[in-house]
Write an enzyme that holds these catalytic residues in place. Sequence first.
Site, PDB file in Angstrom:
ATOM      1  N   HIS A 127     -11.779   6.061   2.619  1.00 39.69           N
ATOM      2  CA  HIS A 127     -11.811   5.259   1.697  1.00 39.69           C
ATOM      3  C   HIS A 127     -12.462   3.985   2.619  1.00 39.69           C
ATOM      4  O   HIS A 127     -11.864   3.890   4.264  1.00 39.69           O
ATOM      5  CB  HIS A 127     -10.370   4.588   1.141  1.00 39.69           C
ATOM      6  CG  HIS A 127      -9.416   5.808   1.019  1.00 39.69           C
ATOM      7  ND1 HIS A 127      -9.246   5.644  -0.515  1.00 39.69           N
ATOM      8  CD2 HIS A 127      -8.555   6.459   1.140  1.00 39.69           C
ATOM      9  CE1 HIS A 127      -7.708   6.812  -1.215  1.00 39.69           C
ATOM     10  NE2 HIS A 127      -7.842   7.070   0.116  1.00 39.69           N
ATOM     11  N   GLN A 145      -6.815   3.190  -8.263  1.00 39.59           N
ATOM     12  CA  GLN A 145      -5.672   2.900  -7.618  1.00 39.59           C
ATOM     13  C   GLN A 145      -4.075   2.264  -8.499  1.00 39.59           C
ATOM     14  O   GLN A 145      -3.147   2.700  -8.170  1.00 39.59           O
ATOM     15  CB  GLN A 145      -5.379   1.816  -6.548  1.00 39.59           C
ATOM     16  CG  GLN A 145      -4.616   2.043  -5.826  1.00 39.59           C
ATOM     17  CD  GLN A 145      -4.008   3.024  -4.950  1.00 39.59           C
ATOM     18  OE1 GLN A 145      -4.377   3.196  -3.597  1.00 39.59           O
ATOM     19  NE2 GLN A 145      -3.076   3.224  -4.954  1.00 39.59           N
ATOM     20  N   ASP A 155      -8.622  11.280   5.600  1.00 40.63           N
ATOM     21  CA  ASP A 155      -8.426   9.711   5.833  1.00 40.63           C
ATOM     22  C   ASP A 155      -8.395   8.522   5.677  1.00 40.63           C
ATOM     23  O   ASP A 155      -8.939   8.182   6.891  1.00 40.63           O
ATOM     24  CB  ASP A 155      -7.101  10.672   4.547  1.00 40.63           C
ATOM     25  CG  ASP A 155      -6.805   9.845   3.222  1.00 40.63           C
ATOM     26  OD1 ASP A 155      -6.947   8.693   2.818  1.00 40.63           O
ATOM     27  OD2 ASP A 155      -5.663   9.940   2.356  1.00 40.63           O
ATOM     28  N   HIS A 165     -12.137  13.257   1.688  1.00 37.62           N
ATOM     29  CA  HIS A 165     -11.388  12.663   1.744  1.00 37.62           C
ATOM     30  C   HIS A 165     -11.114  11.303   2.502  1.00 37.62           C
ATOM     31  O   HIS A 165     -10.404  11.298   2.849  1.00 37.62           O
ATOM     32  CB  HIS A 165      -9.923  12.960   0.996  1.00 37.62           C
ATOM     33  CG  HIS A 165      -9.145  12.402   0.306  1.00 37.62           C
ATOM     34  ND1 HIS A 165      -8.278  12.044  -0.395  1.00 37.62           N
ATOM     35  CD2 HIS A 165      -8.353  10.135   0.966  1.00 37.62           C
ATOM     36  CE1 HIS A 165      -8.005  11.297  -0.644  1.00 37.62           C
ATOM     37  NE2 HIS A 165      -7.576  10.445  -0.247  1.00 37.62           N
ATOM     38  N   GLU A 212       1.423  13.201  -5.097  1.00 38.12           N
ATOM     39  CA  GLU A 212       1.668  12.634  -3.647  1.00 38.12           C
ATOM     40  C   GLU A 212       2.771  12.117  -3.649  1.00 38.12           C
ATOM     41  O   GLU A 212       3.127  10.716  -3.260  1.00 38.12           O
ATOM     42  CB  GLU A 212       0.496  11.583  -3.311  1.00 38.12           C
ATOM     43  CG  GLU A 212       0.554  11.454  -2.065  1.00 38.12           C
ATOM     44  CD  GLU A 212      -0.708   9.998  -2.027  1.00 38.12           C
ATOM     45  OE1 GLU A 212      -0.844   9.471  -2.960  1.00 38.12           O
ATOM     46  OE2 GLU A 212      -0.708   9.632  -0.661  1.00 38.12           O
TER      47      GLU A 212
END
Length: 414
Positions: free
Chosen positions: A55, A148, A305, A53, A209
């Site tokens: 980005h 998102q 992350d 995970h 989250e």
Amino acid sequence: MAIKNARLLHAVEVVNIGVSNGRFMHITKDLVDGKKVIDAKGGIVIPPFVELHTHFDTALTAGWPSFNRTGTLQEGISIWNKRKKSLTIKDVNERAEQALKMYIKHGVLSVRAAVDISDDDLTALKAILQIKKVYEQIIDLQIIAFPQDGLWKCFENQGRMRKALEMGADAVSAVPHLESSQEEGVRSLEYCFSLAKEYGSYIHIFCDEVDEVSSTFVQEVANLTIENGFEGRVVVSHVNALAYYESKYAESVMEAIKKARLTVVSCPLINSSMLGRNDAYPKATGITRVKELDTKNINICIAHDDIQTPFYPFGDGNMLRAAFMGAHLAHMTGEEPVKRVLSMITERPAAAFGKGKAYGIQERSEANFLLFEERTIRELMLNQSVPRYVIRRGKVIAETIPAYTKWGCSLQLM
Ligand SMILES: [Zn+2]
């Protein structure tokens, strides 16, 4: 290639490793030879780390256009919404390439990256697909089509997610806790399952989250997984709310997670920094119930992350740093628990990534491995060193010379 005096995990004696045609040929106490010989000097050899995970589209944008003053998810999203208006393929490529190299240097050779698809041009996705192609001989990259701004809150994302799959994304995603209602959150999950069925893709949900006991989407994911026959093929990231549930309910949710064979990903660096910002004392640690999930033999993984984003200002791709933080927050610092934590950045995410039995250091498998100077897992966690060598298919991909301290004065008592 031959590696002399290497220490395999859980082994007392060192071995010699012979590599030929990109595969492990011999793992033995006997002598082995090769054109290139590396003396591991008793250092530990482990398979490459797997990051489940992260980005790349947001990577290295911290402070651009502004830093996250509250440290919250909401402010992170609002800064990213401004920043993403100016994305170009060149901009994303440059930052993604830099972040990718950070991961490779730290021994990560498999990465699953979420790419925001909340724009009509899918600029970030186009850029990351290019990066995937360019680096395919060095790193295995899976792309999550990540909405998102939601799938119902931003209805256009439904069509964009389909387009992303057609362009080559590997996984679908949803953020049910950010939709406008419970019902729309569940509908966003149902949409993911229907697309995954149609395209044969992975499912990777950003789930619960939040610091709220009322966020129970992980239970919905488990139900849908079983209903759709997706057991063992679904990943849920974050799952912070599970840490807030009262014990009896948490137990039943963890049983559902186990039954659906979900993989749970905790991101201790960003989770501990971002969650609990608005809580009063006593505060939770910010991460999900890592130790309890582990005790139940659920596939709990740790991810690094964000790398310097509007959501989290630090991060350098060092998985051991994330594992170190996870070991602390999960209270898993004993000799045996630390071994379990290491598996959360190696074999467990490898299983969710689809690596199968070929992952690991065994004769005839692909010779993908990391060589460290450290001799034990505890030392690895302690030092969080960059690997001395990162090797893929028998070739050195990265070599790091360790730092050396030269004393400017005599430090001797006697
Ligand atoms: Zn993330």
